[in-house]
Write an enzyme that holds these catalytic residues in place. Structure first.
Site, PDB file in Angstrom:
ATOM      1  N   GLU A 198     -44.003  21.612 -35.103  1.00 17.65           N
ATOM      2  CA  GLU A 198     -43.467  21.503 -36.461  1.00 17.65           C
ATOM      3  C   GLU A 198     -43.897  20.252 -37.223  1.00 17.65           C
ATOM      4  O   GLU A 198     -43.968  20.265 -38.444  1.00 17.65           O
ATOM      5  CB  GLU A 198     -41.936  21.565 -36.407  1.00 17.65           C
ATOM      6  CG  GLU A 198     -41.378  22.874 -35.883  1.00 17.65           C
ATOM      7  CD  GLU A 198     -41.635  24.044 -36.814  1.00 17.65           C
ATOM      8  OE1 GLU A 198     -41.736  23.823 -38.035  1.00 17.65           O
ATOM      9  OE2 GLU A 198     -41.743  25.183 -36.322  1.00 17.65           O
ATOM     10  N   SER A 474      15.176  49.727 -16.141  1.00 18.92           N
ATOM     11  CA  SER A 474      15.579  49.151 -14.856  1.00 18.92           C
ATOM     12  C   SER A 474      14.968  47.790 -14.556  1.00 18.92           C
ATOM     13  O   SER A 474      15.298  47.182 -13.531  1.00 18.92           O
ATOM     14  CB  SER A 474      15.232  50.124 -13.720  1.00 18.92           C
ATOM     15  OG  SER A 474      16.020  51.289 -13.814  1.00 18.92           O
TER      16      SER A 474
END
Length: 772
Positions: A198, A474
């Site tokens: 780059e 229950s």
């Protein structure tokens, strides 16, 4: 006749000539105007540059980015006696991205035999301090971890932590995702390759490289299209930080100006670090992926420090066009670009020819595309956000760079999701509208280990694990029985209970006659039998004997903080709750009666890794440990030979505790249970409260059974607590001595165990004589 001019006329003529002589030409006028305009332009440019300098300074010297909050799982703790199996540790290591090898030679690798794991752990930030890389040998036995030894000196460690899993990042409004990595933590090859590809003169130019711009212009003119760019890294950074992608001369000029200012004001290494963390690297659905650190996780699913040379080269290759070089869509194109970067490294002698050949012949090594880098945990994350708001304030998530450490166990979550999906697919054959809510807790930490709020676990919507309110049936019964067992002079596990027709008034003042499931009556059963077979009538008789207010108080102390109607029907579960609420009270039962408020967050660190203080988490001894031990025993009998015996048959070598629950007309199917490590609470039902034809054992328990198949259970250790002894009772509940005929061995509280001498028979003359 020659006219004579008057002195006045001659003077006027002379003045006129003098004026003509003094009047400037057009060139002088242009020059005068030019330098004046130049001064104005210079002044304007100076002012504009000062303005740009201010903009740049605010960004560079303030907060460059809003770093998303990182959300981590729990950190697996390994120590002698830890309830972690060999299989579970290996699964955790694979999830963390460790590589299995024959002999670990570097960080991030492990090897395994049948009973040992040789691990080279990564360094990581732990909420209680930084952890350095370390190599250890972890040994296992049938109970879990037996020892953890440091390889360098064979020292036995008291506790050893694995790094947590990064679950996700909470993204701010800009939609950008980023994982900051300092330059000195970047692999050198990435920096070298970046500069080669780059900006080769990065350390020599002043933000702009005119020669590169001219060269790129000539190449592009020759090609007839844009094939090369002339922007420096600094210009690219200026564009990414401050400008749009608009293609115009004014934007390019502004970019160049900003690049020169950035280069003048800041060190090259600081500019490079900003670029490495800002550069756009791809798109993860709606999230923009920025920076090399996050790109490493996105493409390869591992930290950037552990990338191979070829993977590092690909990251640099992708900068030119993340979409164009998308490796999942265009693998050949991506590999060709990667190999170009590798060749540049070789030609510049940054790597050897052998390294180049090895790297170029390697596959791309990507993570599986279908496996998201983000954990989709909508139900759990909703609880995390609520807890953060409650304990740390609603502004916390607006802060940049915070780290949130949670209680989530990734392996438990995966097991829960698989269990929900497989079981609900089978149950859908009965009714496609069935839904589910599931919460799993860590018994030792009282943290939420897993949560599922929908039969499609990734669905973000109504969270049934938290938001539903349904009769728990229950599931309330253990709290009725433990309330009675807190009165040892009246009740023990062998105490007979009446199982005969009974009529009471319900909350509407109407008569209510509870029935057992089979509509039969046994006359009299032991407390343990009533509990393990979930018998309604003996439970109601017991509850009325101790008082509904007593049961309500026990539930409240155990962590049930919603309103509890103190009517007889509440003894059979006519109170509404959610899986999270059930998990809370069953966590108390599993934790020897100790109430600890369930939490999803353990620690929060700020951007500087300093801990943030928040409100505490409640804790108290809610149920005496002795009576809690007895009811735990009853719950193991539920699994061994009671209403959950199908679960016991599936895991015959494992001691589990649990309780099934079914509301009226089978509208709600419930199960709650635990092994040595996890507590689970599960609901299955319909959103419209319709009938399901499911019982607790056929719906919710099936989900739990599948969960345990996915996550091998660890047997309850059942270490007796102080004050509990082994007692012996006949079928009438009378305490007897060991060795008497027709007695059953049951745990009991020592203070209330007074066995009848001589098995309850009259003493012989010889026994009377000897005092025996």
């Amino acid at each position: 006749m020659t006219s004579k001019q008057t002195p006045k006329k001659r003077a006027a003529k002379k003045t006129s000539k003098s004026r003509r002589k003094a009047s400037p030409g057009w060139g002088a006028k242009v020059w005068s105007l030019s330098w004046k305009l130049g001064l104005v332009l210079i002044a304007g440019l100076t002012i504009y540059c000062i303005y740009l300098d201010q903009v740049i300074a605010r960004k560079f010297e303030g907060q460059k980015w809003h770093l998303p909050a990182q959300v981590f799982s729990r950190s697996m703790a390994l120590y002698p006696g830890a309830a972690v199996s060999h299989e579970q540790l290996i699964a955790e290591l694979k999830l963390l991205g460790y590589r299995k090898v024959a002999n670990p030679r570097q960080v991030g690798e492990f090897s395994a035999s049948r009973t040992k794991v040789d691990l080279w752990r990564r360094p990581f930030l732990h909420p209680q301090g930084s952890q350095v890389e370390q190599r250890v040998m972890i040994s296992f036995d049938s109970q879990g971890v037996s020892s953890v030894a440091r390889q360098s000196d064979q020292r036995q460690l008291a506790v050893f932590h694995l790094e947590p899993v990064l679950l996700d990042r909470m993204i701010a409004g800009d939609g950008e995702d980023r994982l900051f990595v300092a330059t000195d933590k970047m692999p050198p090859a990435i920096v070298q390759a970046l500069l080669l590809v780059e900006d080769r003169t990065f350390y020599d130019h002043y933000g702009v490289n005119p020669f590169a711009i001219i060269r790129a212009a000539l190449v592009n003119l020759s090609a007839g299209r844009t094939v090369q760019g002339g922007s420096t890294l600094t210009q690219q950074l200026a564009k990414n930080f401050f400008l749009s992608s608009e293609r115009s001369l004014s934007r390019k000029l502004r970019e160049a100006l900003m690049a020169i200012i950035i280069d003048f004001r800041y060190d090259k290494d600081e500019i490079l670090e900003a670029y490495l963390n800002e550069v756009y690297m791809g798109q993860d659905k709606s999230r923009a992926v920025h920076g090399m650190g996050l790109a490493s996780q996105f493409y390869f699913g591992r930290p950037i420090a552990e990338l191979t040379l070829d993977q590092q080269a690909f990251l640099v290759a992708a900068i030119k066009g993340p979409s164009y070089y998308n490796p999942w869509r265009y693998p050949e194109r991506a590999q060709e670009r990667r190999d170009l970067v590798l060749r540049l490294l070789m030609e510049s002698e940054k790597i050897s020819v052998a390294q180049y050949k090895a790297a170029a012949s390697s596959p791309l090594g990507l993570r599986k595309f279908e496996k998201s880098v983000h954990q989709k945990l909508p139900a759990f994350f909703a609880v995390v956000k609520n807890e953060l708001n409650r304990r740390f304030g609603d502004a916390l998530l607006q802060q940049s760079g915070i780290k949130v450490y949670t209680t989530l166990d990734p392996m438990a979550q995966e097991a829960a999701e698989k269990a929900v999906e497989s079981t609900m697919k089978r149950l859908d054959e009965r009714n496609k509208d069935l839904q589910v809510g599931m919460v799993v807790t860590d018994k030792y930490s009282a943290g939420i280990a897993a949560m599922v709020g929908d039969k499609v676990p990734s669905y973000q919507g109504f969270n049934r694990a938290v938001e539903i309110r349904r009769p728990i049936g229950s599931l309330i019964k253990p709290f009725v029985y433990v309330s009675a067992l807190e009165q040892p002079k009246r009740f023990n596990l062998a105490t007979p209970l009446q199982d005969q027709p009974i009529t009471l008034k319900n909350e509407q003042g109407k008569t209510w006659s509870p029935q057992n499931f089979d509509k039969q009556f046994s006359g009299e059963v032991s407390l343990l039998t009533a509990m393990k077979n979930s018998m309604n009538v003996p439970t109601v008789n017991l509850g009325m004997a101790i008082g509904t207010d007593t049961v309500a108080t026990t539930l409240d102390k155990a962590g049930w903080h919603d309103r509890i109607p103190e009517y007889p029907s509440m003894l059979l579960g006519a109170i509404n709750g959610s899986p999270l609420m059930v998990a809370q009270v069953y966590q108390t039962l599993a934790d020897n009666g100790r109430y600890r408020q369930l939490s999803a967050v353990t620690h929060v660190l700020d951007v500087n890794n300093q801990p943030l203080s928040g409100s505490g988490i409640a804790s108290a001894q809610a149920i005496p440990a002795g009576s809690d031990f007895l009811v735990q025993h009853a719950m193991t009998e539920v699994v061994r030979s009671g209403t959950a015996k199908r679960l016991g048959q599936a895991f015959p070598e494992v001691t589990l505790a649990g309780k099934t629950g079914t509301s009226n007309d089978s509208r709600d199917s419930w199960f709650a249970g635990f092994d040595e490590r996890n507590v689970a609470a599960i609901w299955v039902g319909l959103d419209d409260n319709g009938k399901t034809s499911l019982y607790g054992s056929s719906g919710a328990m099936a989900v739990y059974q599948s969960f345990l198949k996915n996550r091998s259970p660890i047997s309850l250790r059942r270490t007796p607590v102080n004050g509990v002894v082994q007692g012996y009772f006949d079928n009438k509940g009378v305490a007897k001595e060991r060795g008497c005929d027709n007695v059953t061995a049951l745990p009991t509280l020592v203070d209330s165990y007074h066995p009848a001498k001589n098995c309850g028979q009259p003493l012989s003359w010889w026994q009377k004589l000897t005092g025996g």
